[in-house]
Write an enzyme that holds these catalytic residues in place. Structure first.
Site, short mmCIF file in Angstrom:
data_model
loop_
_atom_site.label_atom_id
_atom_site.label_comp_id
_atom_site.label_asym_id
_atom_site.label_seq_id
_atom_site.Cartn_x
_atom_site.Cartn_y
_atom_site.Cartn_z
N HIS A 273 -26.32 14.88 2.99
CA HIS A 273 -25.80 15.18 4.31
C HIS A 273 -25.86 13.94 5.22
CE1 HIS A 273 -24.53 19.11 6.13
NE2 HIS A 273 -24.50 18.37 7.22
N GLY A 305 -22.55 9.40 1.41
CA GLY A 305 -23.79 8.91 2.01
C GLY A 305 -23.88 7.40 1.94
C1 LIG Z 1 -21.25 13.84 12.89
C2 LIG Z 1 -21.36 14.46 11.54
C3 LIG Z 1 -21.08 15.81 11.36
C4 LIG Z 1 -21.20 16.39 10.11
N1 LIG Z 1 -20.86 17.71 9.95
C5 LIG Z 1 -20.88 18.25 8.71
C6 LIG Z 1 -20.42 19.57 8.49
O1 LIG Z 1 -19.99 20.26 9.42
N2 LIG Z 1 -20.45 20.06 7.22
C7 LIG Z 1 -20.92 19.33 6.17
O2 LIG Z 1 -20.94 19.81 5.03
N3 LIG Z 1 -21.35 18.06 6.34
C8 LIG Z 1 -21.33 17.51 7.57
N4 LIG Z 1 -21.73 16.22 7.74
C9 LIG Z 1 -22.14 15.43 6.57
C10 LIG Z 1 -20.92 14.72 5.94
O3 LIG Z 1 -20.05 15.64 5.34
C11 LIG Z 1 -21.34 13.71 4.86
O4 LIG Z 1 -22.18 14.35 3.93
C12 LIG Z 1 -22.06 12.48 5.42
O5 LIG Z 1 -21.54 12.12 6.67
C13 LIG Z 1 -21.91 11.32 4.46
O6 LIG Z 1 -22.63 10.22 4.90
P1 LIG Z 1 -21.99 8.99 5.73
O7 LIG Z 1 -21.84 9.49 7.12
O8 LIG Z 1 -23.02 7.93 5.58
O9 LIG Z 1 -20.67 8.64 5.09
C14 LIG Z 1 -21.63 15.63 9.00
C15 LIG Z 1 -21.91 14.27 9.17
C16 LIG Z 1 -21.77 13.68 10.43
C17 LIG Z 1 -22.05 12.21 10.57
#
Ligand SMILES: Cc1cc2nc3c(=O)[nH]c(=O)nc-3n(C[C@H](O)[C@H](O)[C@H](O)COP(=O)(O)O)c2cc1C
Length: 387
Positions: A273, A305
């Protein structure tokens, strides 16, 4: 800032930081706890040395591939991220349009500010839908029917968020879930007039919409405030209901993969996440090999990630990922410049993937294999420091 002056994801991050109130920037940028996992996601990529192949003619490099049956222009998809409307009023619709232009998939978040039926109207390519299961099965069933009827084919169920997110940085900034307006947030907004004007009145492609911010807030709160544990029983239920590919997002252990495959799961996203949930879990690129090995080709394995560079994409694919997803990179682009900012993010990353593939001697995604990387180095070595 002119977007053409951003030459990397980090440049877009800096531009986003300047444009947004600190509390909002931190919601996007921050992680859980001491942000160890957030850091490890980056550091672990940096520890993996590349081993370029010599004597390869790389005049033509083909970055196209398929992910769960969808043809994409590059092995990089857009991860589901709530809060797009807080970055820019172009919001999810703008991200969907940019993903379509770039020829890749956008995974529309369950916590999107707009309803899935509305977001998909902006799509020119395949969109996936990310589901947060609610405790109420009838509500889940109703949502799934709507998502399917809207035209989504692939369902991505997030399984690493059994409880409501808790981030100290946000609490210190006065941001709580659900977000409650406060004088402090109002003052921060006044200090960032461009962002505030866009947030309140909408200046994006969709035109002014005085109720969009409130609607986004309601939709998000509805999705995120009632999340629940996902168990094998729920996956069985989902598998029976959902006709298209089923993806689980948030896997970090190889030993669970066999059961997932038996339950009929088609894809697995190795994800922590983005370091936003349980601090202290490993970097995804470190967890990837055991998941790939356990899947043994029976499910497609993706990773997200810490992907910020084309070279990270090559590393993840060399370790067996079918493709990667990025979250913050396109959210920074969106915050820095709306929909064109997402275009810029995808353009930069696509060019980096082409450059990385050219320089490691991989003419196609298929040619990215384990031989292109060496054994991970100790952190001190990778930083070039003694001990
Ligand atoms: C601002 C934000 C909101 C996110 N909201 C969700 C979400 O609603 N559902 C979900 O499965 N993951 C959510 N994530 C996780 C992303 O899907 C993903 O796993 C993660 O951002 C990957 O890492 P990175 O930001 O380093 O690319 C969120 C991440 C961020 C940064």
């Amino acid at each position: 800032m002119r977007l053409t002056r951003a030459h990397s994801v980090e440049d877009l991050r800096r531009a986003a930081r300047r444009r947004m109130p600190k509390a909002v920037f931190d919601v996007v940028d921050g992680g859980a706890g001491d942000e160890q996992t957030l850091r490890w996601n980056r550091e672990s990529f940096a520890r993996i040395p590349l081993r370029p192949r010599a004597l390869v003619d790389v005049r033509h490099v083909d970055t196209t591939t398929t992910v769960l049956g969808d043809e994409v222009s590059m092995p990089l998809l857009l991860a589901p991220c709530s809060f797009a409307r807080m970055c820019h009023s172009d919001a999810e619709a703008g991200v969907a349009r940019a993903a379509g232009r770039a020829g890749t998939v956008y995974v529309v978040p369950g916590g999107a500010g707009e309803r899935p039926e509305v977001v998909i109207r902006s799509a020119t390519g395949p969109l996936w839908y990310q589901l947060y299961l609610k405790p109420d099965r009838a509500a889940n069933a109703e949502l799934l029917d709507r998502v399917e009827a809207a035209g989504y084919r692939t369902l991505c169920v997030t399984i690493d968020t059994a409880i409501k997110p808790y981030r100290e940085k946000d609490l210190r900034n006065g941001v709580t879930l659900p977000v409650t307006p406060s004088p402090r947030l109002a003052l921060a907004g006044l200090a960032h007039p461009l962002w505030s004007r866009d947030f309140l009145f909408g200046t994006g492609g969709a035109g002014p919409d005085l109720f969009a911010a409130r609607r986004a807030y309601r939709n998000f709160t509805d999705a995120i405030m009632h999340i629940q544990s996902v168990t094998a029983e729920e996956i069985r239920w989902l598998r029976d209901r959902w006709p298209g590919p089923l993806v689980l997002k948030g896997v970090l252990r190889g030993e669970e993969v066999a059961e997932m495959v038996e339950l009929g799961v088609d894809g697995i996203v190795v994800s922590n996440h983005g370091g936003r949930n349980l601090d202290g879990v490993p970097a995804t690129v470190d967890a990837l090999p055991e998941v790939v090995e356990a899947a043994a080709g029976r499910a497609e394995v993706l990773l997200d990630g810490g992907v910020r560079r084309g070279t990270d994409v090559v590393r993840a694919l060399a370790l067996g990922a079918k493709a990667v997803l990025v979250g913050r990179p396109y959210m920074f682009g969106l915050a820095a410049g709306g929909e064109p900012g997402v275009d810029r993010t995808l353009e930069l990353l696509h060019n980096e993937i082409i450059r990385a593939m050219s320089l490691v001697g991989a003419r196609s995604v298929k040619e990215i294999d384990r031989s292109l990387i060496g054994a991970p180095q100790l952190l001190a070595d990778a930083r070039g420091g003694a001990t």
